[in-house]
Design an enzyme around this catalytic site. Sequence first.
Site, PDB file in Angstrom:
ATOM      1  N   GLU A  79      -0.130   5.938   2.433  1.00 30.24           N
ATOM      2  CA  GLU A  79      -0.137   5.254   1.124  1.00 30.24           C
ATOM      3  C   GLU A  79       1.270   5.182   0.551  1.00 30.24           C
ATOM      4  O   GLU A  79       1.667   4.172  -0.038  1.00 30.24           O
ATOM      5  CB  GLU A  79      -1.064   5.965   0.130  1.00 30.24           C
ATOM      6  CG  GLU A  79      -2.531   6.002   0.529  1.00 30.24           C
ATOM      7  CD  GLU A  79      -3.240   4.641   0.496  1.00 30.24           C
ATOM      8  OE1 GLU A  79      -2.602   3.638   0.135  1.00 30.24           O
ATOM      9  OE2 GLU A  79      -4.421   4.598   0.862  1.00 30.24           O
ATOM     10  N   ASP A 226      -7.872  -0.931  10.495  1.00 33.48           N
ATOM     11  CA  ASP A 226      -7.460  -2.268  10.056  1.00 33.48           C
ATOM     12  C   ASP A 226      -5.979  -2.619  10.218  1.00 33.48           C
ATOM     13  O   ASP A 226      -5.583  -3.482  11.002  1.00 33.48           O
ATOM     14  CB  ASP A 226      -7.916  -2.497   8.601  1.00 33.48           C
ATOM     15  CG  ASP A 226      -7.586  -1.342   7.646  1.00 33.48           C
ATOM     16  OD1 ASP A 226      -6.967  -0.359   8.088  1.00 33.48           O
ATOM     17  OD2 ASP A 226      -7.938  -1.419   6.459  1.00 33.48           O
ATOM     18  N   GLU A 320     -18.504  -1.953  -1.160  1.00 35.46           N
ATOM     19  CA  GLU A 320     -17.687  -1.210  -0.204  1.00 35.46           C
ATOM     20  C   GLU A 320     -18.266  -1.237   1.205  1.00 35.46           C
ATOM     21  O   GLU A 320     -17.537  -1.194   2.186  1.00 35.46           O
ATOM     22  CB  GLU A 320     -17.522   0.250  -0.641  1.00 35.46           C
ATOM     23  CG  GLU A 320     -16.364   0.503  -1.580  1.00 35.46           C
ATOM     24  CD  GLU A 320     -14.987   0.235  -0.963  1.00 35.46           C
ATOM     25  OE1 GLU A 320     -14.627  -0.947  -0.800  1.00 35.46           O
ATOM     26  OE2 GLU A 320     -14.257   1.206  -0.690  1.00 35.46           O
ATOM     27  N   GLU A 338      -8.630  -7.672  -0.199  1.00 37.20           N
ATOM     28  CA  GLU A 338      -8.657  -8.234   1.161  1.00 37.20           C
ATOM     29  C   GLU A 338      -9.293  -9.614   1.238  1.00 37.20           C
ATOM     30  O   GLU A 338      -8.816 -10.494   1.958  1.00 37.20           O
ATOM     31  CB  GLU A 338      -9.392  -7.282   2.122  1.00 37.20           C
ATOM     32  CG  GLU A 338      -8.590  -6.076   2.556  1.00 37.20           C
ATOM     33  CD  GLU A 338      -8.506  -4.973   1.507  1.00 37.20           C
ATOM     34  OE1 GLU A 338      -9.158  -5.095   0.437  1.00 37.20           O
ATOM     35  OE2 GLU A 338      -7.803  -3.976   1.742  1.00 37.20           O
ATOM     36  N   THR A 424       1.032  -4.988   4.620  1.00 37.98           N
ATOM     37  CA  THR A 424      -0.398  -4.798   4.340  1.00 37.98           C
ATOM     38  C   THR A 424      -0.664  -4.620   2.842  1.00 37.98           C
ATOM     39  O   THR A 424      -1.775  -4.810   2.376  1.00 37.98           O
ATOM     40  CB  THR A 424      -0.962  -3.608   5.155  1.00 37.98           C
ATOM     41  OG1 THR A 424      -2.378  -3.635   5.067  1.00 37.98           O
ATOM     42  CG2 THR A 424      -0.442  -2.277   4.635  1.00 37.98           C
TER      43      THR A 424
END
EC number: 3.2.1.113
Length: 866
Positions: A79, A226, A320, A338, A424
């Site tokens: 993160e 991902d 989710e 996304e 990302t």
Amino acid sequence: MEHAYPADELMPLTCRGRVRGQEPSRGDVDDALGKFSLTLIDSLDTLVVLNKTKEFEDAVRKVLRDVNLDNDVVVSVFETNIRVLGGLLGGHSLAIMLKEKGEYMQWYNDELLQMAKQLGYKLLPAFNTTSGLPYPRINLKFGIRKPEARTGTETDTCTACAGTLILEFAALSRFTGATIFEEYARKALDFLWEKRQRSSNLVGVTINIHTGDWVRKDSGVGAGIDSYYEYLLKAYVLLGDDSFLERFNTHYDAIMRYISQPPLLLDVHIHKPMLNARTWMDALLAFFPGLQVLKGDIRPAIETHEMLYQVIKKHNFLPEAFTTDFRVHWAQHPLRPEFAESTYFLYKATGDPYYLEVGKTLIENLNKYARVPCGFAAMKDVRTGSHEDRMDSFFLAEMFKYLYLLFADKEDVIFDIEDYIFTTEAHLLPLWLSTTNQRISKKNTTSEYTELDDSNFDWTCPNTQILFPNDPLYAQSIREPLKNVVDKSCPRGIIRVREESFRSGAKPPLRARDFMATNPEHLEILKKMGVSLIHLKDGRVQLVQHAIQAASSIDAEDGLRFMQEMIELSSQQQKEQQLPPRAVQIVSHPFFGRVVLTAGPAQFGLDLSKHKETRGFVASSKPYNGCSELTNPEAVMGKIALIQRGQCMFAEKARNIQNAGAIGGIVIDDNEGSSSDTAPLFQMAGDGKDTDDITIPMLFLFSKEGSIILDAIREYEEVEVLLSDKAKDRDPEMENEEQPSSESDSQNQSAEQIASSSQEVDLVDQESPEESSLNSHPESLSPADTDDAASISPSEQNSNPTENHETTSLDGECTDLDNQLQEQSETEEDSNPNVSWGKKVQPIDSILADWNEDIEAFEMMEKDEL
Ligand code: DMJ
């Protein structure tokens, strides 16, 4: 900036900053918070994209002045890399672009880059493993190993966590000339590539950073993996290194072979890739159509995006997780970007205005359901519309950027977005980095790559063919057959068997209700029927049937009957146990229904799922615990009484406030700091006696949610709330509409049943101790949807009567299901939040005066917001 700065994130319901250590821990999500003004850094390049150059200049000054990267706090390496390092580098990239233009940022001297470098060095100790895979966490001040670090004992990390560093680290190396960052990120990627499962070319979700063993061997394109795939393709684009493209293509081939079942993307096992690992999909995979656009594979991108859009239209947001037959599996939605990201890329690729309509829907839903006076609040439950006091930094970093860019013309953005690649986290890195400081030795591993079918490279750069047919109807022709994929879906997961054998009414040799997991005879019968027990890591047990493992075809059919009975039993128990959340919506000025709190129901009193909502002003009862006759009946009469939890039974409190004339009650938890963010909701039980005398609705709020109401009373005195099963439309104009008729009440009732779907089953409380190991867990999902396997994972069985299709679908017919779904969508329409909140008897002048006052306040508030 107004309510939260310098905190890492905004808490949009309580209008303050989220400071780690000062709020109850939320577990891993808090690892993004490093006391480094996360949201500000994550939003820097968004400001430039949105043409807020002056604000960008001020924001950069604040970052340089205020941000400390040396805090004694343990953060996630992943993160911190994508949000903070990426944010600083994106900010730097656009700062130098602006400086070169000659108007803004003339004072800028690479200060953001220096901070990025400082942060880069802070993250490097995480790579001190033999594998080169980074530890998942690091202490910003003390690193990894020191005793003060409080981290460094972890053994596992997720594939995305270890494989999503190359863009930021390579950019840092190339901007600064310090090659070490790119080298470390490459080494981690090389290791993951080595460890891919060689026969399937897939990677698992988690890996041991010391041994390189796969810890979780399931594989998909969503959570945990991902951005590993994303970074392989983008590393090729940014760095021009063919080995990344070859790796990506090898994985992509495997993904399309095993995981892609258009329009679905379903997780499989890396060793047995023909076997699905679960029957639900997570929201993170919504980025994948965008990546497929970058790859040039438009058709499956359009298909998956369309399927996701239909799920969104059903629930306003993407839950989710949702099942293969599109039921909600995990109901929260933290405003993830996304899907907006994929919508943007699909629009860029196709030019189809349909994708602008999709974007418009996203924006309308955000404004309608997520916008609160201090920001945008995550959805705690998309079914009820309740909020969570959370606005993740990616909302401004990504969602705003992609939605703005979707609608922006070229001239609306002051630089050429095509000169950059999105990380990302949607940070912008300039493509000219590919030819700068290329001093890293590339590993020559070409021989390792699988020979791929030529078609795999049809659309890769340099592409001599037309990327997609320049036909405005192209995308539509792909979407058309999927128009009803969500509403008309046939339930999946149960093997179809011969109709007549089930019509005969034969019973299995062992009845599901008699089954005991500890009885050896029972286990023998199960084995004969091809049913195996899987002992999950957490001690729970799961049942899976493989028809081909049964002793005979008759035993196989018995096994199916047994499984069928078990499904019915579990859904029955679920029905008895389910805890449909309820909503407390603050409807008075200045909230106007925008704040929705998640509440627990009671096993007694008016059932809000069967009756219309209750609306009223709130008043605290005296005594506050409500355990004796109220001394302030005049204050609670006709109102919703607030009572504190504790000291007597819930039912006793309900009786006392009802006797005082209250029309409803809200019990507020006495455990300070408790919150539905961190504790599971529960139902308030009766007192073991007959509670039919209690006729008012009672809801339970944890302390944090309760204090939002108590604070509102302190500030505004008159606070009006709506108690319901599902938040109502918060458009102020709806406030004075007619009350729903009794007919619509009954429609609401069935809609409630729908709204309360998808609870997970826990058989423990309902069963004898011997049986208590038969249990479920969100993670305890078994392979299903394969031709020879039928499985029960009770958590996947929906307790909702309108959604228990599996129990009746063995004959393979979809007719009943279609009818039910139609009924469902009708009732859902009927339950559309556009029903009114009820009406007070009020003279028209006073209504108009109130209304004008509300509108004025509303307009003021709109101006003040963000
Ligand atoms: C973002 O932080 C990034 O996009 C990350 O790769 C995964 N998803 C979150 C937002 O959902």
